[in-house]
Scaffold this motif. Structure first.
Motif, PDB file in Angstrom:
ATOM      1  N   PHE A 188     -19.882   6.584  -7.021  1.00  0.00           N
ATOM      2  CA  PHE A 188     -19.910   6.170  -5.615  1.00  0.00           C
ATOM      3  C   PHE A 188     -21.178   6.606  -4.891  1.00  0.00           C
ATOM      4  CE2 PHE A 188     -15.623   5.131  -6.488  1.00  0.00           C
ATOM      5  CZ  PHE A 188     -15.362   4.073  -5.645  1.00  0.00           C
ATOM      6  N   MET A 227     -11.496  -0.674  -6.807  1.00  0.00           N
ATOM      7  CA  MET A 227     -12.359   0.505  -6.763  1.00  0.00           C
ATOM      8  C   MET A 227     -11.843   1.544  -5.765  1.00  0.00           C
ATOM      9  SD  MET A 227     -15.056   1.210  -8.529  1.00  0.00           S
ATOM     10  CE  MET A 227     -16.397   0.589  -9.483  1.00  0.00           C
ATOM     11  N   GLY A 228     -11.157   1.076  -4.725  1.00  0.00           N
ATOM     12  CA  GLY A 228     -10.607   2.006  -3.747  1.00  0.00           C
ATOM     13  C   GLY A 228      -9.606   2.950  -4.389  1.00  0.00           C
ATOM     14  N   LEU A 229      -8.728   2.358  -5.211  1.00  0.00           N
ATOM     15  CA  LEU A 229      -7.724   3.151  -5.904  1.00  0.00           C
ATOM     16  C   LEU A 229      -8.397   4.144  -6.848  1.00  0.00           C
ATOM     17  CD1 LEU A 229      -4.677   3.100  -5.881  1.00  0.00           C
ATOM     18  CD2 LEU A 229      -4.741   1.570  -7.838  1.00  0.00           C
ATOM     19  N   VAL A 281       0.793  -1.239   0.000  1.00  0.00           N
ATOM     20  CA  VAL A 281       0.000   0.000   0.000  1.00  0.00           C
ATOM     21  C   VAL A 281       0.821   1.283   0.000  1.00  0.00           C
ATOM     22  CG1 VAL A 281      -2.213  -0.800   0.865  1.00  0.00           C
ATOM     23  CG2 VAL A 281      -0.411  -0.291   2.489  1.00  0.00           C
ATOM     24  N   SER A 334      -2.361   5.068   3.969  1.00  0.00           N
ATOM     25  CA  SER A 334      -2.125   4.781   2.552  1.00  0.00           C
ATOM     26  C   SER A 334      -3.152   3.835   1.959  1.00  0.00           C
ATOM     27  CB  SER A 334      -0.741   4.170   2.377  1.00  0.00           C
ATOM     28  OG  SER A 334       0.235   5.066   2.806  1.00  0.00           O
ATOM     29  N   ILE A 335      -4.089   3.361   2.750  1.00  0.00           N
ATOM     30  CA  ILE A 335      -5.110   2.469   2.186  1.00  0.00           C
ATOM     31  C   ILE A 335      -6.017   3.277   1.263  1.00  0.00           C
ATOM     32  CG2 ILE A 335      -7.123   1.036   2.709  1.00  0.00           C
ATOM     33  CD1 ILE A 335      -5.871   0.399   5.373  1.00  0.00           C
ATOM     34  N   PRO A 336      -6.180   2.833   0.024  1.00  0.00           N
ATOM     35  CA  PRO A 336      -7.150   3.538  -0.824  1.00  0.00           C
ATOM     36  C   PRO A 336      -8.570   3.096  -0.477  1.00  0.00           C
ATOM     37  CG  PRO A 336      -6.039   1.826  -2.091  1.00  0.00           C
ATOM     38  CD  PRO A 336      -5.493   1.767  -0.697  1.00  0.00           C
ATOM     39  N   TRP A 337      -9.188   3.743   0.476  1.00  0.00           N
ATOM     40  CA  TRP A 337     -10.554   3.378   0.836  1.00  0.00           C
ATOM     41  C   TRP A 337     -11.490   3.754  -0.295  1.00  0.00           C
ATOM     42  CZ3 TRP A 337     -11.202   0.397   4.941  1.00  0.00           C
ATOM     43  CH2 TRP A 337     -10.275   0.452   5.964  1.00  0.00           C
ATOM     44  N   PRO A 338     -12.453   2.911  -0.583  1.00  0.00           N
ATOM     45  CA  PRO A 338     -13.405   3.244  -1.646  1.00  0.00           C
ATOM     46  C   PRO A 338     -14.444   4.238  -1.142  1.00  0.00           C
ATOM     47  CG  PRO A 338     -13.888   1.087  -0.758  1.00  0.00           C
ATOM     48  CD  PRO A 338     -12.690   1.582  -0.029  1.00  0.00           C
ATOM     49  N   ASP A 339     -13.970   5.374  -0.706  1.00  0.00           N
ATOM     50  CA  ASP A 339     -14.846   6.339  -0.062  1.00  0.00           C
ATOM     51  C   ASP A 339     -14.340   7.723  -0.426  1.00  0.00           C
ATOM     52  OD1 ASP A 339     -16.275   7.943   1.620  1.00  0.00           O
ATOM     53  OD2 ASP A 339     -16.074   6.631   3.358  1.00  0.00           O
ATOM     54  N   LEU A 340     -15.194   8.522  -1.074  1.00  0.00           N
ATOM     55  CA  LEU A 340     -14.733   9.811  -1.578  1.00  0.00           C
ATOM     56  C   LEU A 340     -14.415  10.789  -0.465  1.00  0.00           C
ATOM     57  CD1 LEU A 340     -17.238  10.187  -4.499  1.00  0.00           C
ATOM     58  CD2 LEU A 340     -14.827   9.666  -4.676  1.00  0.00           C
ATOM     59  N   ALA A 370     -11.352   5.493  -6.485  1.00  0.00           N
ATOM     60  CA  ALA A 370     -11.962   6.570  -5.690  1.00  0.00           C
ATOM     61  C   ALA A 370     -10.922   7.615  -5.328  1.00  0.00           C
ATOM     62  CB  ALA A 370     -12.583   5.986  -4.425  1.00  0.00           C
ATOM     63  N   GLN A 371      -9.687   7.165  -5.093  1.00  0.00           N
ATOM     64  CA  GLN A 371      -8.654   8.091  -4.656  1.00  0.00           C
ATOM     65  C   GLN A 371      -7.980   8.823  -5.803  1.00  0.00           C
ATOM     66  OE1 GLN A 371      -8.278   8.696  -1.518  1.00  0.00           O
ATOM     67  NE2 GLN A 371      -9.539   7.019  -0.771  1.00  0.00           N
ATOM     68  N   GLN A 419     -13.013  10.018   2.348  1.00  0.00           N
ATOM     69  CA  GLN A 419     -11.828   9.638   3.101  1.00  0.00           C
ATOM     70  C   GLN A 419     -10.625   9.601   2.169  1.00  0.00           C
ATOM     71  OE1 GLN A 419     -12.707   6.109   5.249  1.00  0.00           O
ATOM     72  NE2 GLN A 419     -10.970   6.330   6.601  1.00  0.00           N
ATOM     73  N   ARG A 420      -9.942  10.729   2.033  1.00  0.00           N
ATOM     74  CA  ARG A 420      -8.818  10.797   1.106  1.00  0.00           C
ATOM     75  C   ARG A 420      -7.598  10.149   1.738  1.00  0.00           C
ATOM     76  NH1 ARG A 420     -11.384  11.460  -3.319  1.00  0.00           N
ATOM     77  NH2 ARG A 420      -9.354  11.593  -4.287  1.00  0.00           N
ATOM     78  N   TRP A 421      -6.761   9.590   0.880  1.00  0.00           N
ATOM     79  CA  TRP A 421      -5.514   9.018   1.395  1.00  0.00           C
ATOM     80  C   TRP A 421      -4.413  10.068   1.381  1.00  0.00           C
ATOM     81  CZ3 TRP A 421      -3.407   5.018  -2.706  1.00  0.00           C
ATOM     82  CH2 TRP A 421      -3.164   5.694  -3.894  1.00  0.00           C
ATOM     83  N   ARG A 456     -17.685  10.623  -8.626  1.00  0.00           N
ATOM     84  CA  ARG A 456     -18.658  10.952  -7.586  1.00  0.00           C
ATOM     85  C   ARG A 456     -20.018  10.306  -7.852  1.00  0.00           C
ATOM     86  NH1 ARG A 456     -18.887  13.697  -3.211  1.00  0.00           N
ATOM     87  NH2 ARG A 456     -16.720  14.244  -3.444  1.00  0.00           N
ATOM     88  N   ARG A 460       0.868   3.971  -3.021  1.00  0.00           N
ATOM     89  CA  ARG A 460       0.514   5.382  -2.895  1.00  0.00           C
ATOM     90  C   ARG A 460       1.588   6.257  -3.524  1.00  0.00           C
ATOM     91  NH1 ARG A 460       0.395   8.075   2.896  1.00  0.00           N
ATOM     92  NH2 ARG A 460       1.317   9.998   2.161  1.00  0.00           N
ATOM     93  N   LEU A 515     -17.509  -3.762  -1.918  1.00  0.00           N
ATOM     94  CA  LEU A 515     -16.275  -3.180  -1.409  1.00  0.00           C
ATOM     95  C   LEU A 515     -16.262  -3.160   0.111  1.00  0.00           C
ATOM     96  CD1 LEU A 515     -16.130  -0.130  -3.747  1.00  0.00           C
ATOM     97  CD2 LEU A 515     -14.645  -2.098  -3.800  1.00  0.00           C
TER      98      LEU A 515
END
Lengths: 345, 334
Positions: free
Chosen positions: A266, A238-240, A210, B257-263, A242-243, B265-267, A263, A214, A281
């Motif tokens: 999600f 999908m997490g990646l 991870v 550093s975890i890419p959470w699938p949540d807008l 989103a970021q 919660q930014r990494w 947006r 990043r 997820l």
């Protein structure tokens, strides 16, 4: 680093001067009705079926889908690197006004890396272990710019390495002296040597942990801003997405089933498959809830009739089993391929 | 409470070269107990090179520890012979990372499932063997008629990985060591494999050591967690506490550093930090990347107990009580 930015500016501003139009409003990449088939002993498999999308300079698109959904085929088709028994049947890949599919093999060779570059899956294993990093970089530049002087080529390579946060000393190293994340960044550096307008990254971080993931993604983000390229990130995380990305395209059995902003994806996924993807997820709020997608991805040789997703879809209707849904554009430019939304278009 | 598994100061040093050996410590002395009565899921987390696979290999008895002992149900596993060794091999099962590499492409799936039945004489007749196979496949959510008689290349990665779990289940193990079981399968299939593992623990009473670098899946499946970095324990405790309020700077970096699938919660809120590793070779392994390091970090920190179920090896918490290395298990809930 500065010269890269300067070159990028030159590259982007020269066409704008001629007609005084804001180039950023036009798509830099336009993929139209792309179709790729593989001819196998067991029959003809349509790996890409009528795929269309466009991207503006500076935009980041993520393409997600299960294995076998055609993500990597799409990347290879855009680079015109589909090998037999595969073939590009029809469609256009327009980068900055030129259709890549129409180019001669020699022109296409020139276009790769200069207009469109590709960072393959497991890119760190694509470096030659017995040749120094520098020689491999120089090789790539020489193939496109045989007339450039030695020192200019060297400067270009060093600038490229600096822009991915690697020290200039890497130029003289062999791949085994670098860690996985550093090798991946070398591959990014090679990808941006000639400031392409489109960068395709196929699962660039799938083998990294991870923290390194990043760092690599931050590097791609930084160089993308410097040269103002459009980036296509292919992956299943999908997490990646989103970021990192601005827009998401979901692929299923060779078709784009939904294209929308990250947006929208999600907060309000439209296609039942996108919904299922979002729901499976893990996040901090639903500990211990495991929700997979029932069933398996279909084989491209034996696609179910009608919509390919119908056997796994939870809101399946009668029409889904007989008729193939067409692409529907909803308000705000979202694209969905599902019978539930064809009426609204 | 009898111990299913006991690690006493186990360490592993790999050396290279004959005359002037160059030594790499893959695992610092490490102690752990797992009770026999309450099956649990313990996560060993860490990035590549943290020693997590070395630990799996040690637990399976594939390599011998440099120091210390691994005691399984009262017996040191390096002294097991004959029937006892066979018993150990049956009761401790493994699921490995790559579902594409572990199958022999020349045999159908049946082969993988019947060999252990023959080897451990689990069935008296062919029909009984078949019933057992069907039962194990059903338990992992596969329909036997879908997979029996197929070759590995006809199955998807998720199906193959579930067959591996079914094979392990067939032998009615007490301990399952799962080394990155979901890192090579699609996100949509991960959920079902993780659910299968959790059901094994809940319904079949199997303890699981889940080895991973992915803290999101660890959070969802495990009860307790041990975070390793360069072979040393950085943080240990209840998975809920460690993931939602990490205390060690390394764990904080990992979680950030975890890419959470949540807008929302930014990494990457904290910048990644590096410094020269001057004179800290024997100190905290994280010294070179820690923004909060001080001179005291040039010696290895003991574990400090922060909560009932949370301990970290970091001098930031030096006013808290010290946990002895061999009492680490007390900070891990079951």
């Amino acid at each position: 680093m500065n010269s890269i930015v300067a070159n990028a500016k030159k590259l982007n501003s020269s066409p704008a001067k001629s007609n005084k139009v804001d180039r950023s409003a036009f798509p830099i990449l336009d993929v139209k009705n792309l179709e790729v088939t593989y001819f196998t002993d067991a029959g003809r498999a349509v790996a890409l079926d009528d795929v269309s999308f466009s991207l503006k300079a500076g935009e980041k698109l993520g393409i997600v889908g299960e294995s076998g959904s055609g993500k990597s085929t799409l990347a290879l088709a855009m680079m015109r690197m589909i090998k037999s028994p595969g073939r590009i049947e029809s469609g256009k890949v327009i980068v900055g006004g030129d259709d890549l599919i129409e180019l001669s093999p020699e022109e296409m060779r020139q276009a790769r890396l200069q207009k469109i570059s590709y960072i393959p899956q497991g890119a760190m294993n694509s470096l030659n272990p017995v040749i120094r990093i520098g020689a491999q970089m120089v090789d790539a530049v020489r193939a496109h710019m045989p007339d450039e002087s030695k020192s200019e080529v060297y400067d270009r390579c060093i600038n490229s390495l600096r822009s991915v946060d690697l020290p200039a000393s890497v130029f003289k190293m062999h791949p085994h002296e670098l860690s996985g994340g550093m090798k991946q960044r070398v591959c990014i550096a090679i990808g941006i040597l000639l400031q392409p307008q489109v960068i395709i990254a196929d699962e660039p971080t799938s083998a990294l942990d991870v923290v390194t993931q990043r760092q690599v993604m931050e590097t791609i983000d930084k160089v993308q801003k410097q040269i103002n390229a459009a980036v296509i990130l292919i992956g299943h995380d999908m997490g990646l997405m989103a970021q990192f990305v601005d827009k998401v395209a979901v692929m299923y059995a060779g078709r784009l089933v939904e294209v929308c902003t990250v947006r929208e994806m999600f907060t309000d996924p439209k296609h039942p498959y996108s919904k299922a993807l979002i729901n499976c997820l893990p996040n901090l709020k639903n500990k211990g809830v495991f929700q997979g997608i029932p069933g398996l991805a279909p084989s491209l040789l034996r696609l179910p009739g009608g919509c390919a997703f119908n056997p796994r879809c939870e809101s399946v209707m009668d029409i889904c089993k007989t008729q193939r849904p067409e692409v529907a554009t909803l308000d705000g430019g979202r694209v969905v391929t599902c019978h539930k939304f064809t009426g609204e278009a | 409470m009898a111990n299913l598994l006991e690690l006493q100061n186990v360490s592993k040093v790999y050396s290279k070269g004959l005359i002037k050996p160059e030594q790499t410590t893959a695992l610092q002395p490490f102690s752990l107990n797992m009770g026999e009565d309450d099956p649990t899921i313990l996560t060993i987390a860490g990035e590549s090179g943290s020693g997590k696979t070395t630990l799996a290999m040690l637990l399976l008895g594939f390599i011998k520890p440099t120091t210390g002992q691994i005691i399984y149900r009262g017996r040191d596993i390096s002294t097991l012979r004959g029937a006892e060794k066979l018993e150990f091999r049956r009761e401790v099962q493994a699921v490995f990372q790559d579902p594409f590499a572990v199958f022999n492409p020349f045999y159908t799936v049946d082969h993988l499932l019947t060999v252990p039945i023959k080897r451990f004489k689990l069935a008296k007749s062919k029909t009984e063997a078949q019933d057992k196979i069907d039962e194990a496949l059903t338990a992992v959510g596969l329909r036997p008629e879908d997979v029996i008689g197929r070759f590995p290349h006809q199955l998807s990665g998720g199906q193959r990985q579930r067959i591996n779990v079914a094979r392990a289940l067939l032998l009615k193990p007490r301990l399952l060591i799962a080394d990155e079981p979901v890192s090579m399968v699609d996100a949509s299939l991960r959920a079902s494999i993780l659910e299968t593992l959790r059901n094994l623990q809940r319904d079949h009473g199997v303890s699981i050591i889940y080895i991973t670098h992915d803290l999101t899946t660890a959070y969802h499946i495990a009860n307790s967690i041990v975070v390793l970095y360069k072979g040393a324990v950085m943080e240990a405790g209840d998975v809920e506490t460690v993931i939602t309020s990490p205390s060690h700077p390394y764990t904080q970096l990992l979680i950030d550093s975890i890419p959470w699938p949540d807008l929302e919660q930014r990494w990457g809120k904290d910048k990644i930090f590096t410094r020269e590793n001057d004179g800290a070779e024997n100190g905290c392994p994280f010294y070179g990347r820690c923004a909060k390091a001080s001179d005291s970090c040039k010696t290895l920190s003991p574990m400090f107990r922060i909560e009932k179920y949370q301990a970290a090896s970091c001098y930031l918490y030096k006013d808290r009580p010290v946990v002895d290395l061999d009492k680490l298990s007390e900070t891990l809930p079951v």
